[in-house]
Motif scaffolding. Sequence first.
Motif, PDB file in Angstrom:
ATOM      1  N   PHE A 234     -11.886  92.509  13.460  1.00 34.19           N
ATOM      2  CA  PHE A 234     -10.487  92.052  13.612  1.00 34.19           C
ATOM      3  C   PHE A 234      -9.469  92.990  13.429  1.00 34.19           C
ATOM      4  O   PHE A 234      -9.717  93.922  12.397  1.00 34.19           O
ATOM      5  N   GLN A 235      -8.412  93.250  14.008  1.00 35.43           N
ATOM      6  CA  GLN A 235      -7.419  94.049  13.929  1.00 35.43           C
ATOM      7  C   GLN A 235      -5.936  93.787  14.082  1.00 35.43           C
ATOM      8  O   GLN A 235      -5.869  93.109  15.190  1.00 35.43           O
TER       9      GLN A 235
ATOM     10  N   GLN B 186      -5.779  91.427  17.433  1.00 29.37           N
ATOM     11  CA  GLN B 186      -6.783  91.197  18.369  1.00 29.37           C
ATOM     12  C   GLN B 186      -8.182  91.408  17.644  1.00 29.37           C
ATOM     13  O   GLN B 186      -8.166  91.992  16.466  1.00 29.37           O
ATOM     14  N   GLY B 187      -9.291  90.660  18.164  1.00 27.74           N
ATOM     15  CA  GLY B 187     -10.458  90.878  17.616  1.00 27.74           C
ATOM     16  C   GLY B 187     -11.725  90.423  18.574  1.00 27.74           C
ATOM     17  O   GLY B 187     -11.281  89.933  19.651  1.00 27.74           O
TER      18      GLY B 187
ATOM     19  N   PHE C 199     -10.722  87.684  21.465  1.00 23.55           N
ATOM     20  CA  PHE C 199      -9.394  86.907  21.156  1.00 23.55           C
ATOM     21  C   PHE C 199      -8.065  87.863  20.988  1.00 23.55           C
ATOM     22  O   PHE C 199      -8.335  88.836  20.409  1.00 23.55           O
ATOM     23  N   LYS C 200      -6.944  87.267  21.533  1.00 20.57           N
ATOM     24  CA  LYS C 200      -5.736  88.336  21.391  1.00 20.57           C
ATOM     25  C   LYS C 200      -4.561  87.359  20.920  1.00 20.57           C
ATOM     26  O   LYS C 200      -4.496  86.259  21.436  1.00 20.57           O
ATOM     27  N   SER C 201      -3.466  87.884  20.240  1.00 13.50           N
ATOM     28  CA  SER C 201      -2.281  87.206  20.211  1.00 13.50           C
ATOM     29  C   SER C 201      -1.317  88.079  19.902  1.00 13.50           C
ATOM     30  O   SER C 201      -1.447  89.039  19.265  1.00 13.50           O
ATOM     31  N   GLU C 202      -0.108  87.825  20.584  1.00 22.83           N
ATOM     32  CA  GLU C 202       1.170  88.476  20.657  1.00 22.83           C
ATOM     33  C   GLU C 202       2.304  87.660  20.185  1.00 22.83           C
ATOM     34  O   GLU C 202       2.328  86.500  20.865  1.00 22.83           O
ATOM     35  N   GLY C 203       3.346  88.134  19.771  1.00 27.45           N
ATOM     36  CA  GLY C 203       4.659  87.276  19.642  1.00 27.45           C
ATOM     37  C   GLY C 203       5.603  88.206  18.864  1.00 27.45           C
ATOM     38  O   GLY C 203       5.531  89.099  18.187  1.00 27.45           O
ATOM     39  N   GLU C 204       6.865  87.590  18.899  1.00 26.98           N
ATOM     40  CA  GLU C 204       7.937  88.280  18.489  1.00 26.98           C
ATOM     41  C   GLU C 204       9.040  87.260  18.377  1.00 26.98           C
ATOM     42  O   GLU C 204       9.439  86.299  19.031  1.00 26.98           O
TER      43      GLU C 204
END
Length: 304
Positions: free
Chosen positions: A102-103, A123-124, A135-140
């Motif tokens: 996981f990073q 992501q990880g 799995f990945k996740s982005e947001g702002e």
Amino acid sequence: MRLFIATALLGSALIAAPVAAQHHDHAMPAEPAAPVDHAAMGHGPMGHAAAPSPGPEMETPPPPEAGSGPPRAADAIWGEAAMRASREELQRTHGDFPVFWFQGDRFETQVRDGQAGYLWDLQGYQGGPTSRFWFKSEGEGTFGEALEDAEIQALYSRAIAPYWDFQAGVRQDVAGPATTHAVIGVQGLAPYMFEVDAALFLSHRGDVTARIEAEVDQRITQRLILQPRAELSLSAQDIPQLGMGAGIDKIELGVRLRYELKREFAPYVGIEQSWRLGGSADLARAKGEDPSATNFVAGIRFWF
């Protein structure tokens, strides 16, 4: 008496003869050496010797039964069924076992136009060396306001080449208009150590978009690292509800300087410039937003 004197003189002559001959040899000039034929000398890599000629080719081919046995020699002795369990155990203990990673690649605060915002990029994966669940996740967003953009991706990843994975799955936008996308893409390490993540998205409304990200670590010292980063977003059509115009939607260029307190934990500072282009810029202006923005960032990068 005369006989004794004669014998002594004869012995002295015999002893002196070799010594005189030896002194005579040193006085003689040496014969000139024979001329050296340099053209006849080889110029090989060792001592200028001639290069060895290639060995003779095989006169007789191998018999037809060569290689007709089992692919593994142990199978011929112990049997394929008995060796299968041993090979599975060898793979399990020498690399072919599931790993969790996981990073938090970007977990930061952004300051722009007097306002402070936030961004995450996580992501990880869980899986083995050739197939994984990714799995990945982005947001702002801006502090004190509603979340602007957020997404979650669930992907199946399969190794297709050294350092490259093919990925396919689903993406769900959890901020703004609810949108579900099918995802296909590639992720890996390009020449010169560029980390690349490229994906194509097809929404449930039929909209086609794409995103390409690339970054590279430039190590200044063992702990101080400069990371340039670029991101390009594209759309095949205008999508007003997502604020995207056809063509190039957005370009982001940034650089971050981080210091690794530990390999797994590194605070950083940096600057990032973004531009919305074409129809996306027109949609941003219509909403009262500036299509160009400069962000000063500070955050942490971590992994485990």
